[in-house]
Motif scaffolding. Structure first.
Motif: not given
Length: 367
Positions: A152-161, A215-225
């Motif tokens: 996830s990276g940042e906690g999932l409560h951080k929706r970005g809104h 829907r609008t935030r980024s996640f740690a898995f976007e940096h996986f191999a």
């Protein structure tokens, strides 16, 4: 081609595991099982993406990379160097390592983390950085080393809104699970007479709109191999629906109402929400069928005088009984006595940690 299956752990507040398991089942995660501190399930990398994108109650999503036995630091070092880090990590992406040791011959978590860090740096070439967004967790229990990645990276409560907040805001993850506990199914109106930054109202409106929380935030898995950016963009291209304008927030503080309106705009639910600055005594039943009153009044350290709290909760109960007949109430507080003062015949839920206190969701039947 069948994708590799992984063990997945969905973390949440202790006491809400069964509610999260129910949500995980609803979003299509296979055979979720409630355990202490969260929910266990399984799936491929696309299922991990889906969990991060759609789960409203999870605080984060962890994936089990693998495990092996290690009786001493030299053995940990040797086996960590043989681990296929490149299946998950990239040589150009920094990673940080957190370790914990429980009832094991390896008892020094700092030394354990250092050995794993060195193995990653020297076999894969990935930089080690204590401030990295990508976090590897090493758990050594009964001499079994378990390796997990926080996807996830940042906690999932951080929706970005919800950028504008007041004092002691309720986390979106907690609000979502409270709504689920209340039986919210998208059809009921939702009203908060002390809305603060609008968490309950906006969360309910988002659910009814079919908007994915991630829907609008980024996640740690976007940096996986093995991350596939094109497939991810396709997964989160969700078309929202337009629910009726039946989500209401009221607060006596104009700044709180302004914050709620701005948060609703950013969340894309301004058209179905209504926020009005008014005192509790001015509350009137909206022209909708009965629904849910969700309220998180001041409690504990959030107000200086206990006498004021008792008066506030008594007034809240009187207003709701007079104006909201047929509606059900979900009230969050840290004090059973305050819940009792409302006179609403509330049933308490489990104690949950929140802001240094233990809080409960108290539920009523139709008023």
């Amino acid at each position: 081609m069948t994708q590799q299956q992984y063990k997945i752990f969905l973390a949440c507040l202790p006491g809400l595991e069964a509610v999260l398991a129910d949500e995980a089942r609803a979003v299509g995660l296979p055979d979720p099982v409630a355990v202490a501190g969260g929910v266990e399930t399984s799936g491929d990398m696309h299922m991990i993406w889906r969990a991060n994108l759609w789960l409203r109650g999870a605080s984060r999503v962890l994936v089990r990379m693998g495990e092996f036995r290690a009786m001493h630091l030299a053995q940990l070092d040797k086996r960590a160097r043989k681990f296929p880090w490149g299946d998950f990590l990239r040589a150009d992406v920094p990673v940080k390592v957190d370790a914990i040791c429980l009832q094991s011959k390896i008892y020094h978590k700092g030394a354990a983390a250092q050995r794993v860090e060195r193995a990653i740096a020297e076999t894969l070439g990935a930089p080690i950085d204590a401030g990295a967004a990508l976090r590897l967790m090493v758990r050594i229990e009964d001499d079994l080393v378990t390796l997990s990645l926080d996807t996830s990276g940042e906690g999932l409560h951080k929706r970005g809104h919800k950028l504008a907040t007041g004092k002691a805001p309720l986390r979106e993850t907690m609000a979502a699970l409270f709504l689920r506990q209340m039986g919210y199914d998208c059809s009921q109106p939702v009203l908060d007479p002390m809305c603060g930054s609008g968490t309950f109202v906006i969360e309910a409106a988002e659910i009814a709109s079919g908007l994915a929380p991630g829907r609008t935030r980024s996640f740690a898995f976007e940096h996986f191999a093995n991350f596939d950016a094109r497939a991810w963009e396709k997964m989160r291209a969700i078309r929202a629906t337009q629910p009726p304008p039946q989500f209401f927030g009221f607060d006596r503080d104009q700044g709180a109402i302004r914050n709620s309106q701005q948060n609703a705009e950013r969340a894309g639910v301004a058209d179905c929400t209504r926020f009005v600055c008014q005192p509790l005594g001015a509350l009137q039943r909206p022209d909708t069928p009965p629904g849910l009153v969700m309220v998180n009044p001041p409690y504990g350290a959030r107000i200086s005088s206990p006498k004021l709290l008792y008066g506030l909760y008594a007034s809240l109960g009187e207003v709701l009984k007079a104006q909201m007949k047929g509606w059900r109430v979900g009230l969050v507080t840290s004090d059973r006595k305050l819940a009792h003062v409302t006179g609403l015949n509330l049933t308490p839920g489990p104690l949950l940690p929140h802001g240094g206190l233990k809080v409960q969701l108290f539920q009523s039947g139709p008023l």
